[in-house]
Design a protein around this motif. Structure first.
Motif, PDB file in Angstrom:
ATOM      1  N   ARG A   1       0.840  -1.206   0.000  1.00  0.00           N
ATOM      2  CA  ARG A   1       0.000   0.000   0.000  1.00  0.00           C
ATOM      3  C   ARG A   1       0.871   1.250   0.000  1.00  0.00           C
ATOM      4  NH1 ARG A   1      -5.713   0.645   2.979  1.00  0.00           N
ATOM      5  NH2 ARG A   1      -6.064  -0.911   1.379  1.00  0.00           N
ATOM      6  N   MET A   2       1.972   1.220   0.727  1.00  0.00           N
ATOM      7  CA  MET A   2       2.884   2.361   0.714  1.00  0.00           C
ATOM      8  C   MET A   2       3.541   2.517  -0.660  1.00  0.00           C
ATOM      9  SD  MET A   2       2.543   3.714   3.717  1.00  0.00           S
ATOM     10  CE  MET A   2       0.826   3.134   3.626  1.00  0.00           C
ATOM     11  N   GLU A   3       3.841   1.406  -1.321  1.00  0.00           N
ATOM     12  CA  GLU A   3       4.413   1.453  -2.667  1.00  0.00           C
ATOM     13  C   GLU A   3       3.447   2.130  -3.642  1.00  0.00           C
ATOM     14  OE1 GLU A   3       5.488  -1.706  -6.232  1.00  0.00           O
ATOM     15  OE2 GLU A   3       5.646  -2.376  -4.139  1.00  0.00           O
ATOM     16  N   ARG A   4       2.169   1.851  -3.475  1.00  0.00           N
ATOM     17  CA  ARG A   4       1.144   2.444  -4.334  1.00  0.00           C
ATOM     18  C   ARG A   4       1.164   3.974  -4.268  1.00  0.00           C
ATOM     19  NH1 ARG A   4      -4.821   0.976  -2.136  1.00  0.00           N
ATOM     20  NH2 ARG A   4      -5.859   2.974  -2.350  1.00  0.00           N
ATOM     21  N   GLN A   5       1.602   4.532  -3.167  1.00  0.00           N
ATOM     22  CA  GLN A   5       1.556   5.982  -2.998  1.00  0.00           C
ATOM     23  C   GLN A   5       2.589   6.718  -3.839  1.00  0.00           C
ATOM     24  OE1 GLN A   5       1.511   6.901   1.193  1.00  0.00           O
ATOM     25  NE2 GLN A   5      -0.273   5.622   1.590  1.00  0.00           N
ATOM     26  N   ARG A   6       3.507   5.987  -4.442  1.00  0.00           N
ATOM     27  CA  ARG A   6       4.502   6.629  -5.301  1.00  0.00           C
ATOM     28  C   ARG A   6       3.849   7.366  -6.462  1.00  0.00           C
ATOM     29  NH1 ARG A   6       8.689   1.551  -5.986  1.00  0.00           N
ATOM     30  NH2 ARG A   6       9.210   1.297  -3.782  1.00  0.00           N
ATOM     31  N   VAL A   7       2.668   6.910  -6.886  1.00  0.00           N
ATOM     32  CA  VAL A   7       2.009   7.555  -8.033  1.00  0.00           C
ATOM     33  C   VAL A   7       1.693   9.019  -7.746  1.00  0.00           C
ATOM     34  CG1 VAL A   7       1.039   5.409  -8.933  1.00  0.00           C
ATOM     35  CG2 VAL A   7      -0.292   6.768  -7.293  1.00  0.00           C
ATOM     36  N   LEU A   8       1.592   9.385  -6.474  1.00  0.00           N
ATOM     37  CA  LEU A   8       1.308  10.774  -6.122  1.00  0.00           C
ATOM     38  C   LEU A   8       2.466  11.703  -6.474  1.00  0.00           C
ATOM     39  CD1 LEU A   8      -0.301  10.264  -2.593  1.00  0.00           C
ATOM     40  CD2 LEU A   8      -1.495  10.997  -4.672  1.00  0.00           C
ATOM     41  N   TYR A   9       3.654  11.145  -6.628  1.00  0.00           N
ATOM     42  CA  TYR A   9       4.854  11.961  -6.806  1.00  0.00           C
ATOM     43  C   TYR A   9       5.503  11.777  -8.181  1.00  0.00           C
ATOM     44  CZ  TYR A   9       4.090  11.804  -1.805  1.00  0.00           C
ATOM     45  OH  TYR A   9       3.492  11.854  -0.566  1.00  0.00           O
ATOM     46  N   GLU A  10       4.882  10.988  -9.051  1.00  0.00           N
ATOM     47  CA  GLU A  10       5.489  10.704 -10.348  1.00  0.00           C
ATOM     48  C   GLU A  10       5.151  11.733 -11.409  1.00  0.00           C
ATOM     49  OE1 GLU A  10       4.138   6.777 -11.184  1.00  0.00           O
ATOM     50  OE2 GLU A  10       5.658   5.821  -9.933  1.00  0.00           O
ATOM     51  N   GLY A  11       4.111  12.555 -11.181  1.00  0.00           N
ATOM     52  CA  GLY A  11       3.792  13.611 -12.116  1.00  0.00           C
ATOM     53  C   GLY A  11       3.002  13.191 -13.334  1.00  0.00           C
ATOM     54  N   GLU A  12       2.665  11.924 -13.447  1.00  0.00           N
ATOM     55  CA  GLU A  12       1.935  11.433 -14.618  1.00  0.00           C
ATOM     56  C   GLU A  12       0.485  11.071 -14.283  1.00  0.00           C
ATOM     57  OE1 GLU A  12       4.158   8.101 -15.952  1.00  0.00           O
ATOM     58  OE2 GLU A  12       5.915   9.282 -16.535  1.00  0.00           O
ATOM     59  N   HIS A  13       0.092  11.273 -13.061  1.00  0.00           N
ATOM     60  CA  HIS A  13      -1.233  10.855 -12.618  1.00  0.00           C
ATOM     61  C   HIS A  13      -1.952  12.029 -11.971  1.00  0.00           C
ATOM     62  CE1 HIS A  13       0.281   6.669 -12.969  1.00  0.00           C
ATOM     63  NE2 HIS A  13       1.394   7.197 -12.474  1.00  0.00           N
ATOM     64  N   HIS A  14      -3.277  11.977 -12.010  1.00  0.00           N
ATOM     65  CA  HIS A  14      -4.053  12.974 -11.276  1.00  0.00           C
ATOM     66  C   HIS A  14      -5.245  12.294 -10.608  1.00  0.00           C
ATOM     67  CE1 HIS A  14      -6.658  16.355 -10.253  1.00  0.00           C
ATOM     68  NE2 HIS A  14      -5.503  16.968 -10.047  1.00  0.00           N
ATOM     69  N   TYR A  15      -5.490  12.683  -9.364  1.00  0.00           N
ATOM     70  CA  TYR A  15      -6.539  12.070  -8.554  1.00  0.00           C
ATOM     71  C   TYR A  15      -7.468  13.134  -7.992  1.00  0.00           C
ATOM     72  CZ  TYR A  15      -3.182   8.389  -9.020  1.00  0.00           C
ATOM     73  OH  TYR A  15      -2.299   7.488  -9.566  1.00  0.00           O
TER      74      TYR A  15
END
Length: 201
Positions: free
Chosen positions: A74-88
């Motif tokens: 679950r902590m690994e999943r949070q990397r998407v917040l910092y990759e700049g290619e995703h928006h939530y």
């Protein structure tokens, strides 16, 4: 199309495999929406908060106990917040700030995390006040992935919806929830109020 899979089947080997599956969903999704009325969205949970949640899942469903491995995923999943290619786009119910997950210390850490992450470029975080009037009937929480799939987590099953007509209704419902939610400084104010509550102020 709607698919329903019982949790005991999906989690038959523990929590790590499903968390790994969710990591892939988030890595492959560029635009996601989430409505979470009574708890904190998994991608912005602290490690302590996530540990309590997955411990409850394991104990409630009686599945193999691999909580540390599940939390790590679950902590690994949070990397998407910092990759700049995703928006939530995420809307939390105000109740999510007060649902007691792990006690005061865990909740203080979680509120501090929300205040830290609320300005991330990848995240649009709204808080739906408990007294807000919303132009849609009350509903359980759901996640939308790139507008092609809606995912629900119910007590006994996980449900995925892919029918275009149903997806359009979910998009309409999310818009109503987001329009009624507080964003920016107003959302920060509600989170700060909850932090003061958990601090005993």
């Amino acid at each position: 199309m709607t698919s329903v899979v019982p949790w005991q089947q999906r989690l038959s080997t523990g929590t790590e495999s499903i968390q790994g599956e969710v990591v892939r969903w988030y890595q492959e999704t560029r635009n996601s929406k989430a409505y979470v009325p009574t708890m904190i969205w998994g991608t912005i949970q602290t490690e302590a908060y996530a540990t309590v949640i997955l411990r409850r899942v394991v104990d409630f469903l009686g599945i193999p106990d691999d909580v540390p491995a599940g939390v790590a995923k679950r902590m690994e999943r949070q990397r998407v917040l910092y990759e700049g290619e995703h928006h939530y786009d995420v809307v939390l119910g105000e109740q999510a700030l007060y649902t007691n997950v792990g006690g005061r210390e865990v909740m203080v850490g979680q509120m501090e995390r929300l205040l830290r992450d609320i300005d991330l470029p990848s995240l649009s975080l709204g808080i739906l006040p408990a007294t807000a009037e919303v132009d849609v009937v009350p509903m359980p929480g759901f996640n939308m992935y790139d507008g092609v799939r809606v995912h629900y987590e119910l007590v006994s099953t996980a449900v995925d919806v892919t029918d275009p007509g149903e997806l359009a209704l979910h998009d309409k419902a999310f818009a109503a929830l987001s329009n009624a939610a507080c964003h920016g400084e107003a959302a920060r104010g509600l989170i700060s109020k909850a932090l003061a509550f958990w601090n005993g102020d």
